[in-house]
Design an enzyme around this catalytic site. Structure first.
Site, mmCIF file in Angstrom:
data_model
loop_
_atom_site.group_PDB
_atom_site.id
_atom_site.type_symbol
_atom_site.label_atom_id
_atom_site.label_comp_id
_atom_site.label_asym_id
_atom_site.label_seq_id
_atom_site.Cartn_x
_atom_site.Cartn_y
_atom_site.Cartn_z
ATOM 1 N N TYR A 1 0.800 -1.220 0.000
ATOM 2 C CA TYR A 1 0.000 0.000 0.000
ATOM 3 C C TYR A 1 0.841 1.283 0.000
ATOM 4 C CZ TYR A 1 -4.258 -2.698 0.333
ATOM 5 O OH TYR A 1 -5.298 -3.561 0.047
ATOM 6 N N GLU B 1 -8.034 -7.972 4.563
ATOM 7 C CA GLU B 1 -7.243 -9.009 3.894
ATOM 8 C C GLU B 1 -6.526 -9.889 4.912
ATOM 9 O OE1 GLU B 1 -6.882 -5.757 0.413
ATOM 10 O OE2 GLU B 1 -5.056 -6.259 1.526
#
Length: 398
Positions: A98, A140
């Protein structure tokens, strides 16, 4: 959730960002792949990139997330986030990726919007990004824990135990874990990612719905060969590779199962509507309903080009007939039989029981049409669920 100060700034700048989001995401991917070419080669779908579909999905999801935060600062759009997280988990995305996305996305924002990106604007949109990224990463990680794998470590080797030509363009592969360990459990409607090495060395990934007996050591996936012009993009690299090169005895790299379109535990009526290869998650649900002795009405609907193009057509009927209170109707554009509908799926004359939960899978125009017809018949919007094969342009634009 979003701070009061950032909410005001995002609300004021959302029209400008929204108007430029297509340019921002296009430049973002250019920068990302220039810095990390391995991501395009081994993680992102090159076909979707070439067709511009991934750019549209990313743009829509960012805009939808920001719009939701402005309208509901104390809530998250969890439906959207959950769907994206399942897709990410099937690809093995992890938290460390990310910051890489952040770097190139915000460089693109600054370049496209120029002087409009003041420190205050940058800080507000930075807050939006990390709210979304951290929520996805946390979801996740929960999915990985539920699969009993380390974060991102979703891949196993599976052996192809059988291959069946279903139609001219659809092949079913039966697969089993190569190490002989038990096949991971999956819920009816879920999918796996399959990664293959292509002639140029790229390791491209695609998702395929699971069907077959969930209690068996083997699983089944049915792969439709994607013809580019008909799909609005290039020929499907992975589907053509699987059709041309993979036979019984070969090995495939397959992820743990994920996907948020799953059959809910309910004793009520169920409607399963599909088009084309969208029948595969519906078959998994049908198998489960039959195996568990579901007694409420089940309505099975499918649309295709012709009976010859309808993958797993016999299984579709046979599983429906296993249920005590069920009906199946198929629509074909060509060569429709006396018991089939002609043209597009039409719910006129199809009884829909009160309290029905509906599941849809197929091209977006098909699902939009069926959803509108179901709403007109009194099915609650919250009881209509769907799956998109590919980038979810529907949810992102909702």
């Amino acid at each position: 959730m979003l701070s009061e100060k950032s909410t005001a700034t995002v609300r004021a700048t959302l029209p400008a960002v929204g108007a430029a989001i297509g340019d921002i995401t296009e430049l973002f991917y250019t920068k990302l792949f220039a810095a990390h070419p391995e991501l395009l080669r081994d993680l992102f779908n090159r076909g979707n990139q070439a067709a511009g579909l991934q750019k549209q999905a990313l743009a829509g999801s960012i805009a939808a997330f920001a719009t939701h935060l402005v309208a509901h600062p104390d809530q998250r759009p969890d439906v959207m986030l959950n769907r994206i997280a399942h897709k990410h988990a099937s690809l093995g995305v992890n938290r460390e990726q990310y910051p890489v996305v952040h770097e190139h996305l915000f460089a693109a924002i600054a370049e496209v919007l120029g002087d409009a990106v003041t420190p205050e604007v940058a800080a507000a949109w930075d807050e939006v990004y990390w709210l979304m990224a951290n929520a996805l990463a946390a979801t996740e990680e929960r999915l990985y824990a539920g699969s009993q794998v380390a974060a991102g470590d979703v891949w196993r080797e599976w052996t192809v135990t059988g291959r069946t030509e279903e139609t001219a363009d659809c092949v079913t592969f039966r697969i089993a874990p190569a190490d002989g360990a038990p096949a991971p459990a999956h819920l009816p409607g879920q999918y796996v990612s399959v990664q293959v090495e292509l002639p140029d060395g790229a390791r491209q990934i695609r998702q395929y719905s699971l069907h077959g007996d969930p209690g068996s050591q083997t699983r089944a996936i049915t792969v439709k060969r994607v013809h580019g012009p008909a799909a609005g993009g290039p020929d499907g690299e992975v589907s053509h590779h699987l059709h041309a090169r993979v036979r019984a005895g070969d090995t495939l790299r397959v992820s743990a199962p994920y996907g948020d379109l799953v059959l809910r535990d309910s004793a009520g009526p169920v409607l399963l509507a599909s088009a084309g290869i969208g029948c595969t998650p519906m078959l998994s649900m049908l198998e489960h309903l039959a195996d568990t002795g579901h007694t409420a009405p089940v309505t099975v609907l499918h649309a295709d080009r012709s009976p010859a193009d309808h993958p797993l057509r016999d299984d579709h009927r046979a599983l429906t007939h296993k249920l005590t209170d069920s009906s199946a109707r198929f629509w074909y554009e060509e060569s429709a039989g006396p018991d089939d509908g002609e043209g597009r799926l039409d719910l006129d004359g199809v009884p829909v029981a009160a309290g029905t939960t509906a599941y849809l899978c197929g091209p977006l125009p098909f699902m939009r049409s069926v959803r509108e017809q179901l709403l007109a018949k009194g099915v609650a919007a919250a009881d209509i669920h769907y799956e998109v094969f590919g980038p979810d342009l529907w949810l992102a634009s909702a």
